[in-house]
Design a protein around this motif. Structure first.
Motif, mmCIF file in Angstrom:
data_model
loop_
_atom_site.group_PDB
_atom_site.id
_atom_site.type_symbol
_atom_site.label_atom_id
_atom_site.label_comp_id
_atom_site.label_asym_id
_atom_site.label_seq_id
_atom_site.Cartn_x
_atom_site.Cartn_y
_atom_site.Cartn_z
ATOM 1 N N ASN A 147 0.823 -1.212 0.000
ATOM 2 C CA ASN A 147 0.000 0.000 0.000
ATOM 3 C C ASN A 147 0.856 1.261 0.000
ATOM 4 O OD1 ASN A 147 -2.344 -1.493 -0.001
ATOM 5 N ND2 ASN A 147 -2.586 -1.462 2.221
ATOM 6 N N ALA A 148 2.006 1.201 0.685
ATOM 7 C CA ALA A 148 2.889 2.368 0.723
ATOM 8 C C ALA A 148 3.471 2.648 -0.661
ATOM 9 C CB ALA A 148 4.007 2.140 1.736
ATOM 10 N N TYR A 149 3.864 1.591 -1.366
ATOM 11 C CA TYR A 149 4.403 1.772 -2.721
ATOM 12 C C TYR A 149 3.320 2.260 -3.682
ATOM 13 C CZ TYR A 149 8.894 -0.455 -1.652
ATOM 14 O OH TYR A 149 10.128 -0.754 -1.149
ATOM 15 N N GLU A 150 2.122 1.696 -3.575
ATOM 16 C CA GLU A 150 1.030 2.132 -4.453
ATOM 17 C C GLU A 150 0.686 3.602 -4.199
ATOM 18 O OE1 GLU A 150 -0.153 0.808 -6.979
ATOM 19 O OE2 GLU A 150 -0.450 -1.351 -6.816
ATOM 20 N N ALA A 151 0.723 4.014 -2.935
ATOM 21 C CA ALA A 151 0.460 5.416 -2.610
ATOM 22 C C ALA A 151 1.541 6.319 -3.189
ATOM 23 C CB ALA A 151 0.377 5.585 -1.087
ATOM 24 N N LEU A 152 2.784 5.870 -3.109
ATOM 25 C CA LEU A 152 3.892 6.633 -3.692
ATOM 26 C C LEU A 152 3.707 6.793 -5.196
ATOM 27 C CD1 LEU A 152 7.221 5.438 -2.000
ATOM 28 C CD2 LEU A 152 6.376 7.774 -2.161
ATOM 29 N N LEU A 153 3.322 5.702 -5.839
ATOM 30 C CA LEU A 153 3.129 5.730 -7.285
ATOM 31 C C LEU A 153 2.015 6.707 -7.656
ATOM 32 C CD1 LEU A 153 4.040 4.457 -9.956
ATOM 33 C CD2 LEU A 153 2.306 2.692 -9.620
ATOM 34 N N ALA A 154 0.900 6.629 -6.948
ATOM 35 C CA ALA A 154 -0.225 7.535 -7.233
ATOM 36 C C ALA A 154 0.145 8.991 -6.973
ATOM 37 C CB ALA A 154 -1.429 7.133 -6.378
ATOM 38 N N GLN A 155 0.926 9.227 -5.919
ATOM 39 C CA GLN A 155 1.290 10.592 -5.535
ATOM 40 C C GLN A 155 2.205 11.254 -6.550
ATOM 41 O OE1 GLN A 155 3.261 10.787 -1.731
ATOM 42 N NE2 GLN A 155 3.725 12.978 -1.916
ATOM 43 N N HIS A 156 3.119 10.475 -7.142
ATOM 44 C CA HIS A 156 4.159 11.099 -7.965
ATOM 45 C C HIS A 156 3.975 10.895 -9.469
ATOM 46 C CE1 HIS A 156 6.183 10.892 -3.965
ATOM 47 N NE2 HIS A 156 6.529 12.105 -4.328
ATOM 48 N N LYS A 157 2.999 10.082 -9.869
ATOM 49 C CA LYS A 157 2.732 9.939 -11.303
ATOM 50 C C LYS A 157 2.421 11.268 -11.970
ATOM 51 C CE LYS A 157 0.200 6.622 -12.979
ATOM 52 N NZ LYS A 157 -0.862 5.593 -13.153
ATOM 53 N N PRO A 158 1.674 12.189 -11.310
ATOM 54 C CA PRO A 158 1.384 13.471 -11.974
ATOM 55 C C PRO A 158 2.615 14.377 -12.113
ATOM 56 C CG PRO A 158 -0.209 13.009 -10.212
ATOM 57 C CD PRO A 158 0.927 12.057 -10.037
ATOM 58 N N LEU A 159 3.711 14.057 -11.446
ATOM 59 C CA LEU A 159 4.877 14.938 -11.433
ATOM 60 C C LEU A 159 6.002 14.459 -12.340
ATOM 61 C CD1 LEU A 159 5.106 15.473 -7.555
ATOM 62 C CD2 LEU A 159 3.897 16.905 -9.241
ATOM 63 N N LEU A 160 5.981 13.168 -12.696
ATOM 64 C CA LEU A 160 7.100 12.569 -13.416
ATOM 65 C C LEU A 160 6.625 11.929 -14.716
ATOM 66 C CD1 LEU A 160 8.657 10.702 -10.337
ATOM 67 C CD2 LEU A 160 9.387 12.923 -11.252
ATOM 68 N N HIS A 161 7.542 11.800 -15.667
ATOM 69 C CA HIS A 161 7.229 11.061 -16.892
ATOM 70 C C HIS A 161 6.928 9.610 -16.531
ATOM 71 C CE1 HIS A 161 7.791 9.084 -20.791
ATOM 72 N NE2 HIS A 161 7.603 10.269 -21.344
ATOM 73 N N PHE B 29 12.786 6.938 -13.948
ATOM 74 C CA PHE B 29 13.440 5.806 -13.283
ATOM 75 C C PHE B 29 12.900 5.554 -11.876
ATOM 76 C CE2 PHE B 29 16.058 9.319 -11.799
ATOM 77 C CZ PHE B 29 16.418 8.952 -10.510
ATOM 78 N N LEU B 30 12.469 6.596 -11.193
ATOM 79 C CA LEU B 30 11.910 6.386 -9.850
ATOM 80 C C LEU B 30 10.564 5.668 -9.912
ATOM 81 C CD1 LEU B 30 12.747 9.664 -7.890
ATOM 82 C CD2 LEU B 30 13.651 7.370 -7.486
ATOM 83 N N LEU B 31 9.733 6.038 -10.884
ATOM 84 C CA LEU B 31 8.460 5.340 -11.043
ATOM 85 C C LEU B 31 8.690 3.885 -11.428
ATOM 86 C CD1 LEU B 31 6.119 7.927 -12.843
ATOM 87 C CD2 LEU B 31 6.414 7.494 -10.399
ATOM 88 N N LEU B 32 9.681 3.652 -12.296
ATOM 89 C CA LEU B 32 9.996 2.271 -12.682
ATOM 90 C C LEU B 32 10.463 1.471 -11.473
ATOM 91 C CD1 LEU B 32 11.855 2.769 -16.083
ATOM 92 C CD2 LEU B 32 9.477 2.121 -15.726
#
Length: 489
Positions: free
Chosen positions: A336-350, A354-357
């Motif tokens: 859940n922590a990783y999924e929250a991170l992904l949702a939080q930063h998808k609007p900011l990064l391509h 590499f961080l999203l990957l």
């Protein structure tokens, strides 16, 4: 210890020093170099004793020299090393040398190799490479680690007096430590632990973030270097010493630490990173633009949009990257922590950042474990479908950053294949797809399996990738069988 292809010759220039170039045209997959490691050793920070013969965990000592650890399956180790401490020049050195200071293991092995006439010439190829110690001396981290855990214990042990011909000093030992670090590849021991293998030639090739070679290591740590792409006469032979799924600034940082070099390869000089946008940020000024770093000016990120002049200050980018990196550490394997991170930063990064990957890879790994533990029900299908999506996101990036014959891409294909087939079989078992749809999905899986096998065909049979090839071949047979069974109308 090395066997070069006759299609190579070595040259020397001021920029690269001694290096290899193709003397004739070379096909992708052709072997360029075969080399046995000069030495294989645990990392400096390893505190667990390892068998001197097989490098598995050990809790007993050699009965003859009483210095080197051996496991229950090994009764002897290198004869010269054993004799040196049993009755040779080092017999007066404390028998608890490695027990108390196991970090010295790799350097101790190099020093004793230098004492052996039949190996001295190859060792000299390594130790004769110049090291500018002042470039390292004031660095936090590595120098202090070597000093505290390796150099100081060795100088205090009396080994310098036992090896008078080498004229050992603290600076000499520091230089040897740096040479070991700079000329090694990560290798995997029999117990799965990561070790360092020192390869005088293979690890001495010049670096390129898009290498034209593939490094293959078998279960005896022997190296085979083969061409990843066709090479023309005069092409320089490159290897890569960074993780290709890192962004440019992270690869550069790693190279500065490990090899004290600045890379100016085609990928590093391309702000879009070969069109992958692995370091690109979402523009703050326009709807669909992405900002890339200004590599020659301020270092700020500038939007690529034709009519957009959006700029993101470099300090803001670095702060965000540090924030995400810290949050990933804090996530501690929680889905859940990783999924929250992904949702939080998808609007900011391509999407390929590499961080999203990295976040997606972590999620995919957790989902694999959870799917294995879950029963065959709808939640399991959702987990598998999510993992298929995440593994699929990784495929085009892996293909782009390591073109030609790519183990990175082959392994990514394998991870995608396993989950895709598992999901497809579950959907068929629960009548979500009919026979015709099932066969069509399996045909897609067959193409993935064949592509992975094609990329791994040059790997040694007795390597991790060789065993992976067997696994994919078995999966392919099972897929083919079901296609024959259900593909007939």
């Amino acid at each position: 210890m090395q066997d070069f292809s006759e299609n190579l010759h070595d040259v020397c220039n001021e920029k690269l020093g001694r290096h290899l170039v193709a003397s004739l045209s070379i096909e992708a997959g052709d072997t360029l170099l075969e080399e046995r490691p000069l030495l294989v050793t645990p990392h400096w920070e390893c505190g667990q004793l390892k068998c001197a013969q097989c490098l598995q965990e050990s809790y007993v000592m050699c009965r003859k020299c009483q210095v080197y650890p051996l496991c229950m399956d090994c009764s002897e180790h290198d004869a010269f090393e054993c004799e040196f401490f049993a009755s040779g020049a080092g017999c007066r050195i404390g028998k608890d040398l490695l027990v108390k200071n196991y970090s010295i293991c790799g350097l101790l092995k190099l020093l004793l190799l230098l004492e052996q006439p039949e190996l001295r010439a190859q060792c000299q190829l390594l130790v004769s490479r110049p090291i500018k110690l002042d470039d390292y001396r004031n660095e936090a981290g590595m120098w202090q680690e070597h000093e505290e855990h390796v150099v100081r214990p060795l100088m205090a042990s009396g080994l310098a007096e036992a090896l008078p011909g080498q004229q050992l000093s603290s600076d000499v030992l520091h230089a040897h430590c740096i040479r070991i670090d700079s000329n090694s590849f990560e290798v995997t021991g029999r117990d799965g632990e990561q070790l360092k293998g020192v390869y005088v030639c293979g690890a001495g090739l010049p670096h390129h973030c898009v290498p034209n070679t593939v490094v293959a290591l078998d279960d005896q740590f022997n190296m085979k270097l083969y061409a990843a792409v066709p090479l023309a006469t005069g092409d320089i032979i490159y290897a890569s010493y960074t993780n290709p799924l890192m962004g440019t600034s992270q690869r550069q940082h790693q190279l500065r630490l490990s090899r004290h070099m600045e890379c100016a390869c085609t990928r590093c000089l391309d702000p879009t990173e070969l069109g992958t946008h692995m370091s690109s940020m979402k523009c703050r000024e326009c709807t669909d633009g992405y900002a890339v770093p200004d590599l020659s000016g301020t270092g700020d990120w500038h939007c690529l949009g034709v009519d957009c002049e959006g700029v993101i200050p470099a300090a803001d980018v670095h702060e965000l990257l540090a924030e995400v990196g810290g949050a990933m550490v804090e996530a501690k394997g929680e889905l859940n922590a990783y999924e929250a991170l992904l949702a939080q930063h998808k609007p900011l990064l391509h999407p390929n950042h590499f961080l999203l990957l990295d976040i997606k890879q972590n999620i995919a790994s957790i989902l694999r474990a959870e799917a294995l533990m879950n029963s065959l029900n709808d939640p399991c299908k959702k987990l598998l479908a999510r993992r298929v999506e995440l593994c699929g996101d990784l495929l085009p990036v892996c293909r782009a950053v390591v073109p030609g014959i790519s183990k990175l891409y082959a392994i990514a294909l394998f991870e995608y294949l396993l989950t895709f087939v598992e999901l497809t079989e579950l959907q068929f078992a629960e009548a979500d797809v009919d026979k015709k749809q099932y066969a069509a999905l399996l045909s897609r899986a067959r193409s993935v399996a064949k592509e992975a096998l094609d990329l791994l065909q040059f790997e040694p049979e007795n390597s991790a990738e060789g065993f992976l090839t067997e696994r994919i071949s078995m999966e392919l047979e099972r897929i083919e069988s079901d296609i024959m069974k259900y593909g007939k109308l």
